[in-house]
Design an enzyme around this catalytic site. Structure first.
Site, PDB file in Angstrom:
ATOM      1  N   ILE A 307      40.931  42.060  75.787  1.00 39.31           N
ATOM      2  CA  ILE A 307      42.256  41.487  75.957  1.00 39.31           C
ATOM      3  C   ILE A 307      43.052  41.601  74.664  1.00 39.31           C
ATOM      4  CG2 ILE A 307      41.334  39.859  77.640  1.00 39.31           C
ATOM      5  CD1 ILE A 307      41.710  37.633  75.578  1.00 39.31           C
ATOM      6  N   SER A 308      44.368  41.528  74.785  1.00 37.47           N
ATOM      7  CA  SER A 308      45.272  41.469  73.638  1.00 37.47           C
ATOM      8  C   SER A 308      45.033  42.662  72.701  1.00 37.47           C
ATOM      9  CB  SER A 308      45.109  40.119  72.927  1.00 37.47           C
ATOM     10  OG  SER A 308      46.142  39.886  72.008  1.00 37.47           O
TER      11      SER A 308
END
Length: 713
Positions: A307-308
């Site tokens: 993620i991110s």
């Protein structure tokens, strides 16, 4: 290892059946090469966990222990052991990514007790297996990127799979543990990388550094085994400490490596590390008893995920992958840096958006300027934390947000005259620069938590290859006294920071410091600006950071050159991929990241593109904030956990690679907020988070053509 033509699991390889049969089913290994340790790997540590007293996923805490707000204790808080730090790091990093409340979905929609098929069990979800840890380095000890591989006891070499879980944000190697959970439940090996970031600093005053396991040592003792050393000579360090005592250097900001340019490469190295350890365990042996490279891309599913920033690293790895190490990509809310002139358009409904595809350091330094003022806008006064923001940052005693508004006016960046008008104008500027209207509700809480300033300072330093002694734009990191002046950090806080820190202060007692304050070095937002004599949230520092992005002086050119090293090209080489992103994301706005990247991929790959983009309404960047109803009431009533859709994306990708099932088409998923009373929202149910549609309704279909993406309202 007994060979059974594992290629049957992979429809994509069926066209090369004859060659695959020779490779996968050939006697005692045939022509398979020897399994050789990659040259960049240092000494490999390994530890096997029984799945009871300790384990790969929860460090022995189980589902119940991870849910506990109180972290696991250390026998000696000043000298925590490597085992204790690992347990605390898993507890902290898992909780930092997810809403840990039962009402928010923990234990029912996700969590260690929810099995790979989505069934809620009574088990604690501990996962037995072996963990491998090593540095990736060039021999100098200056890079020392931490790589880790977890191999669950349930790993089946006849159905081999690997998932990457590169750390998100600026975290350490356990920063991807909530993504790794999906793989561990599936019996997949999980390949982690801290990507050259990390939570624990170099304590410059006392010259101590973190080691790979989080314990600390004197820099001279650690030598090249330090996870991070700021690289100052003895005379430089002495001069630094005399001029600016009690400061800390953090790896993402101060390594001098511009680690972001290598996030894709180190993610690929984590995959290669996984292949190495798996073949050491399961590879066939030749007649001399040597292990062979039996598990390889032709018979192993590899999904690049996270993620991110970790999701951005997965995309970068797929772009760089020339060896077909990666089978597919499934990521959530990725940070992706587009080309300077990507030549793409983004439409939402009938509107073509005028500003898209900016880099993270660009739009974050913009937010850093305008978000504190925008958070006072009356039009968003009912949003989470807005009232508390006004009380804390716009009071008579501390009017730093109104002073920021006035400072922006004095700098020629706003036209309005009153604070109320300036706040609305600042909010509109954020909208005009690419934030969705749905992001409005998040500005006050993100400004109060200093998110934009923290990210701006860290990335500006990292991209500029700045040394800690440069004090870029007058910033440094230190603990503070009660008045906001530079102070000393509690020894126990430093000893445990490997576990509790996020690598991008403010974090774990270390604050962002304005060295250039009129009244001396002070916590950034409390400092008095030398030019105005007012506490205006350090407007000169924010303007300096913004100039690094937009200016043409030497410092700006240095940062901009660093940014150019991180830009992605959109070419996933025909790999199947799925991106999920929350429409409301105010940290990584969709029109600067996933939307234009999807259009760029189609422009570059054309008919070969296999990328699906899923935009989730009522979802934003920080699932963990939903689980803070007493601190951020209103997140719980407004937002659903995006983590649910990462898991579903991974399920879809695995089914595509293993069984040939088509990926869901690009679409908007229209979720249903929990509603109710802010801070006491009703429990989430499956009805709040509808599944991905194989073929979305027309009103939900995202249309992607070469260089263009159209998102329905």
């Amino acid at each position: 290892m007994k060979k059974t033509c594992a290629i049957a699991l992979h429809p994509a390889t069926l066209t090369a059946l004859a060659a695959a049969v020779l490779t996968a089913c050939g006697g005692d290994g045939g022509d398979a090469p020897l399994n050789v340790k990659p040259s960049y790997l240092g000494a490999v540590q390994q530890q096997t966990y029984d799945g009871d007293s300790d384990d790969l996923l929860t460090a022995g805490l189980g589902k119940t222990g991870l849910a506990a707000a109180t972290p696991p204790a250390y026998a000696d808080p000043l000298k925590p052991t490597a085992t204790e730090l690992r347990r605390a790091a898993i507890h902290a990093n898992y909780r930092a990514m997810l809403d840990m409340t039962a009402a928010g979905g923990y234990g029912t929609l996700y969590g260690p007790n929810v099995d790979a098929q989505g069934n809620v069990t009574a088990r604690e979800g501990k996962v037995a297996g072996t963990e491998y840890l090593a540095f990736s380095d060039d021999g100098t000890g200056r890079k020392n990127v931490t790589l880790m591989v977890q191999v669950p006891a349930s790993f089946d070499p006849e159905k081999a799979c690997i998932i990457t879980a590169t750390a998100s944000g600026s975290r350490g190697v356990y920063g991807g543990i909530s993504t790794g959970e999906w793989g561990l439940k599936r019996g997949c090996a999980v390949a982690y990388s801290d990507k050259g970031t990390g939570a624990a600093p170099h304590d410059l005053q006392n010259d101590t550094v973190p080691l790979i396991d989080g314990t600390r040592a004197a820099a001279a003792t650690a030598g090249t085994e330090a996870a991070f050393n700021a690289g100052l000579s003895a005379s430089e360090l002495a001069a630094f400490n005399t001029a600016t005592p009690n400061r800390f250097a953090f790896k993402h900001a101060h390594s001098g490596q511009n680690s972001e340019k290598d996030w894709g490469r180190t993610t690929l190295q984590a995959v290669e590390f996984a292949y190495y350890v798996l073949n050491e365990r399961y590879g066939d042996k030749n007649s001399a008893g040597e292990r062979l490279q039996t598990l390889k891309p032709g018979n192993t599913i590899v999904i690049a995920s996270s993620i991110s920033n970790g999701g951005g690293a997965a995309i970068a790895a797929a772009e760089l992958d020339t060896q077909d190490l990666i089978s597919g990509v499934a990521v959530s809310e990725p940070a992706v840096e587009l080309p300077a002139n990507p030549g793409v358009t983004v439409r939402r409904g009938d509107l073509q958006l005028p500003v898209v595809g900016k880099t993270l350091v660009d739009f974050t330094t913009y937010a850093n300027l305008f978000q504190p003022c925008a958070s006072l806008a009356a039009s968003i006064s009912g949003t989470p934390y807005a009232a508390a923001f006004a009380a804390g940052f716009a009071s008579v005693a501390l009017p730093i947000a109104p002073n920021r508004c006035a400072a922006l006016k004095n700098a020629g960046l706003l036209d309005s005259s009153t604070t109320a008008e300036q706040a609305e104008e600042s909010l509109q500027k954020l909208r005009n620069y690419g934030w969705e209207p749905e992001s409005n509700d998040l500005h006050a809480s993100l400004a109060a938590f200093e998110v934009a300033s923290a990210v701006s300072v860290t990335f500006a330093n990292g991209l500029s290859r700045a040394s800690v002694k440069d004090h870029l734009c007058g910033y440094s990191y230190a603990a503070i006294t009660a008045t906001g002046a530079v102070g000393t950090l509690a020894p126990a806080a430093l000893a445990g920071m490997f576990a509790t820190g996020n690598g991008v202060p403010p974090s774990s007692g270390v604050q962002l410091i304005n060295n250039n304050g009129k009244l001396g070095a002070t916590r950034d937002f409390l400092s008095v600006s030398s030019d105005s004599g007012l506490a205006d949230w350090n407007t000169p520092g924010a303007l300096c950071l913004r100039n690094l992005v937009t200016g043409n002086d030497a410092a700006a050119m240095k940062l901009q050159a660093g940014v150019d090293e991180t830009r992605r090209n959109g070419n996933l080489h025909g790999k199947p991929a799925i991106i999920v992103h929350g429409r409301s994301d105010a940290l990584l706005p969709v029109s600067h990241t996933s939307r234009p990247y999807t259009a760029l991929n189609k422009k570059v790959e054309g008919a070969a593109s296999k990328l699906s983009y899923v935009e989730v309404t009522n979802a934003q960047h920080f699932d963990s904030f939903i689980g803070l109803p007493s601190v951020l009431p209103g997140y719980d009533t407004r937002y659903v956990p995006l983590h649910v859709y990462l898991n579903r994306a991974l399920d879809a990708m695995y089914n595509n690679l293993a069984n040939g099932k088509a990926l869901p088409a690009s679409q908007v998923v229209r979720t249903v907020p929990r509603g109710g009373t802010a801070g006491n929202a009703p429990a989430i149910t499956a009805a709040n988070v509808p599944p991905l549609a194989a073929t979305p309704l027309a009103e939900n279909a995202i249309v992607v053509t070469a260089g263009s993406i159209s998102i329905p309202d």
